[in-house]
Design a protein around this motif. Sequence first.
Motif, PDB file in Angstrom:
ATOM      1  N   PHE A   2       0.809  -1.215   0.000  1.00  0.00           N
ATOM      2  CA  PHE A   2       0.000   0.000   0.000  1.00  0.00           C
ATOM      3  C   PHE A   2       0.848   1.273   0.000  1.00  0.00           C
ATOM      4  O   PHE A   2       0.300   2.366  -0.040  1.00  0.00           O
ATOM      5  CB  PHE A   2      -0.935   0.015   1.208  1.00  0.00           C
ATOM      6  N   GLY A   3       2.149   1.134   0.044  1.00  0.00           N
ATOM      7  CA  GLY A   3       3.037   2.299   0.058  1.00  0.00           C
ATOM      8  C   GLY A   3       2.832   3.225  -1.127  1.00  0.00           C
ATOM      9  O   GLY A   3       2.644   4.433  -0.942  1.00  0.00           O
ATOM     10  N   PRO A   4       2.861   2.718  -2.353  1.00  0.00           N
ATOM     11  CA  PRO A   4       2.649   3.594  -3.507  1.00  0.00           C
ATOM     12  C   PRO A   4       1.257   4.231  -3.523  1.00  0.00           C
ATOM     13  O   PRO A   4       1.105   5.384  -3.917  1.00  0.00           O
ATOM     14  CB  PRO A   4       2.816   2.665  -4.703  1.00  0.00           C
ATOM     15  N   VAL A   5       0.254   3.509  -3.046  1.00  0.00           N
ATOM     16  CA  VAL A   5      -1.109   4.057  -2.999  1.00  0.00           C
ATOM     17  C   VAL A   5      -1.166   5.226  -2.011  1.00  0.00           C
ATOM     18  O   VAL A   5      -1.790   6.251  -2.283  1.00  0.00           O
ATOM     19  CB  VAL A   5      -2.127   2.960  -2.619  1.00  0.00           C
ATOM     20  N   LYS A   6      -0.503   5.074  -0.861  1.00  0.00           N
ATOM     21  CA  LYS A   6      -0.467   6.152   0.125  1.00  0.00           C
ATOM     22  C   LYS A   6       0.223   7.386  -0.443  1.00  0.00           C
ATOM     23  O   LYS A   6      -0.215   8.511  -0.226  1.00  0.00           O
ATOM     24  CB  LYS A   6       0.254   5.693   1.396  1.00  0.00           C
ATOM     25  N   LYS A   7       1.307   7.193  -1.169  1.00  0.00           N
ATOM     26  CA  LYS A   7       2.039   8.318  -1.757  1.00  0.00           C
ATOM     27  C   LYS A   7       1.171   9.059  -2.759  1.00  0.00           C
ATOM     28  O   LYS A   7       1.154  10.290  -2.796  1.00  0.00           O
ATOM     29  CB  LYS A   7       3.327   7.840  -2.428  1.00  0.00           C
ATOM     30  N   ILE A   8       0.442   8.322  -3.564  1.00  0.00           N
ATOM     31  CA  ILE A   8      -0.436   8.952  -4.559  1.00  0.00           C
ATOM     32  C   ILE A   8      -1.566   9.708  -3.862  1.00  0.00           C
ATOM     33  O   ILE A   8      -1.902  10.835  -4.238  1.00  0.00           O
ATOM     34  CB  ILE A   8      -0.998   7.891  -5.527  1.00  0.00           C
ATOM     35  N   ALA A   9      -2.144   9.109  -2.824  1.00  0.00           N
ATOM     36  CA  ALA A   9      -3.230   9.750  -2.093  1.00  0.00           C
ATOM     37  C   ALA A   9      -2.752  11.050  -1.451  1.00  0.00           C
ATOM     38  O   ALA A   9      -3.447  12.064  -1.472  1.00  0.00           O
ATOM     39  CB  ALA A   9      -3.794   8.807  -1.040  1.00  0.00           C
ATOM     40  N   ARG A  10      -1.560  11.048  -0.862  1.00  0.00           N
ATOM     41  CA  ARG A  10      -1.009  12.268  -0.258  1.00  0.00           C
ATOM     42  C   ARG A  10      -0.759  13.344  -1.301  1.00  0.00           C
ATOM     43  O   ARG A  10      -0.966  14.526  -1.053  1.00  0.00           O
ATOM     44  CB  ARG A  10       0.293  11.955   0.468  1.00  0.00           C
ATOM     45  N   ALA A  11      -0.310  12.942  -2.470  1.00  0.00           N
ATOM     46  CA  ALA A  11      -0.026  13.900  -3.535  1.00  0.00           C
ATOM     47  C   ALA A  11      -1.305  14.532  -4.079  1.00  0.00           C
ATOM     48  O   ALA A  11      -1.298  15.692  -4.503  1.00  0.00           O
ATOM     49  CB  ALA A  11       0.739  13.218  -4.659  1.00  0.00           C
ATOM     50  N   LEU A  12      -2.404  13.799  -4.060  1.00  0.00           N
ATOM     51  CA  LEU A  12      -3.644  14.296  -4.643  1.00  0.00           C
ATOM     52  C   LEU A  12      -4.522  15.087  -3.672  1.00  0.00           C
ATOM     53  O   LEU A  12      -5.367  15.866  -4.108  1.00  0.00           O
ATOM     54  CB  LEU A  12      -4.463  13.122  -5.201  1.00  0.00           C
ATOM     55  N   ARG A  13      -4.332  14.905  -2.391  1.00  0.00           N
ATOM     56  CA  ARG A  13      -5.185  15.612  -1.437  1.00  0.00           C
ATOM     57  C   ARG A  13      -4.803  17.090  -1.399  1.00  0.00           C
ATOM     58  O   ARG A  13      -3.678  17.470  -1.669  1.00  0.00           O
ATOM     59  CB  ARG A  13      -5.093  14.994  -0.055  1.00  0.00           C
ATOM     60  N   GLY A  14      -5.764  17.913  -1.060  1.00  0.00           N
ATOM     61  CA  GLY A  14      -5.510  19.349  -0.958  1.00  0.00           C
ATOM     62  C   GLY A  14      -4.823  19.686   0.347  1.00  0.00           C
ATOM     63  O   GLY A  14      -4.677  18.850   1.237  1.00  0.00           O
ATOM     64  N   GLN A  15      -4.413  20.928   0.461  1.00  0.00           N
ATOM     65  CA  GLN A  15      -3.770  21.370   1.687  1.00  0.00           C
ATOM     66  C   GLN A  15      -4.808  21.475   2.800  1.00  0.00           C
ATOM     67  O   GLN A  15      -5.965  21.820   2.566  1.00  0.00           O
ATOM     68  CB  GLN A  15      -3.141  22.748   1.497  1.00  0.00           C
ATOM     69  N   SER A  16      -4.373  21.206   4.019  1.00  0.00           N
ATOM     70  CA  SER A  16      -5.261  21.366   5.161  1.00  0.00           C
ATOM     71  C   SER A  16      -5.396  22.860   5.466  1.00  0.00           C
ATOM     72  O   SER A  16      -4.647  23.695   4.948  1.00  0.00           O
ATOM     73  CB  SER A  16      -4.694  20.640   6.382  1.00  0.00           C
ATOM     74  N   ILE A  17      -6.339  23.186   6.306  1.00  0.00           N
ATOM     75  CA  ILE A  17      -6.564  24.583   6.680  1.00  0.00           C
ATOM     76  C   ILE A  17      -5.314  25.143   7.347  1.00  0.00           C
ATOM     77  O   ILE A  17      -4.902  26.270   7.059  1.00  0.00           O
ATOM     78  CB  ILE A  17      -7.788  24.699   7.609  1.00  0.00           C
TER      79      ILE A  17
END
Length: 50
Positions: A2-17
Amino acid sequence: MFGPVKKIARALRGQSIEERELAYLNGAVDRVDLEYRQRQIDRGMFRNGF
Protein backbone atom coordinates in the motif's frame (compact mmCIF):
# COMPACT_ATOMS: atom_id res chain seq x y z
CA MET A 1 1.98 -3.07 -1.07
CA PHE A 2 0.00 0.00 0.00
CA GLY A 3 3.04 2.30 0.06
CA PRO A 4 2.65 3.59 -3.51
CA VAL A 5 -1.11 4.06 -3.00
CA LYS A 6 -0.47 6.15 0.12
CA LYS A 7 2.04 8.32 -1.76
CA ILE A 8 -0.44 8.95 -4.56
CA ALA A 9 -3.23 9.75 -2.09
CA ARG A 10 -1.01 12.27 -0.26
CA ALA A 11 -0.03 13.90 -3.53
CA LEU A 12 -3.64 14.30 -4.64
CA ARG A 13 -5.18 15.61 -1.44
CA GLY A 14 -5.51 19.35 -0.96
CA GLN A 15 -3.77 21.37 1.69
CA SER A 16 -5.26 21.37 5.16
CA ILE A 17 -6.56 24.58 6.68
CA GLU A 18 -3.50 24.82 8.91
CA GLU A 19 -1.16 24.42 5.93
CA ARG A 20 -3.01 27.14 4.00
CA GLU A 21 -2.90 29.49 7.00
CA LEU A 22 0.83 28.91 7.46
CA ALA A 23 1.53 29.49 3.77
CA TYR A 24 -0.49 32.73 3.95
CA LEU A 25 1.48 33.93 7.00
CA ASN A 26 4.80 33.00 5.37
CA GLY A 27 3.94 35.30 2.47
CA ALA A 28 4.06 38.41 4.67
CA VAL A 29 6.63 40.97 3.55
CA ASP A 30 6.98 42.88 6.83
CA ARG A 31 5.75 42.97 10.41
CA VAL A 32 2.72 45.13 9.64
CA ASP A 33 1.65 42.77 6.86
CA LEU A 34 2.17 39.78 9.17
CA GLU A 35 -0.03 41.34 11.86
CA TYR A 36 -2.72 42.11 9.29
CA ARG A 37 -2.65 38.52 8.05
CA GLN A 38 -2.83 37.19 11.61
CA ARG A 39 -5.95 39.29 12.24
CA GLN A 40 -7.51 37.99 9.02
CA ILE A 41 -6.91 34.40 10.13
CA ASP A 42 -8.28 35.16 13.62
CA ARG A 43 -11.45 36.47 11.98
CA GLY A 44 -11.90 33.14 10.23
CA MET A 45 -10.68 33.86 6.71
CA PHE A 46 -9.82 30.21 6.10
CA ARG A 47 -12.35 28.62 8.45
CA ASN A 48 -15.60 29.95 6.99
CA GLY A 49 -15.29 28.29 3.60
CA PHE A 50 -15.16 29.96 0.23
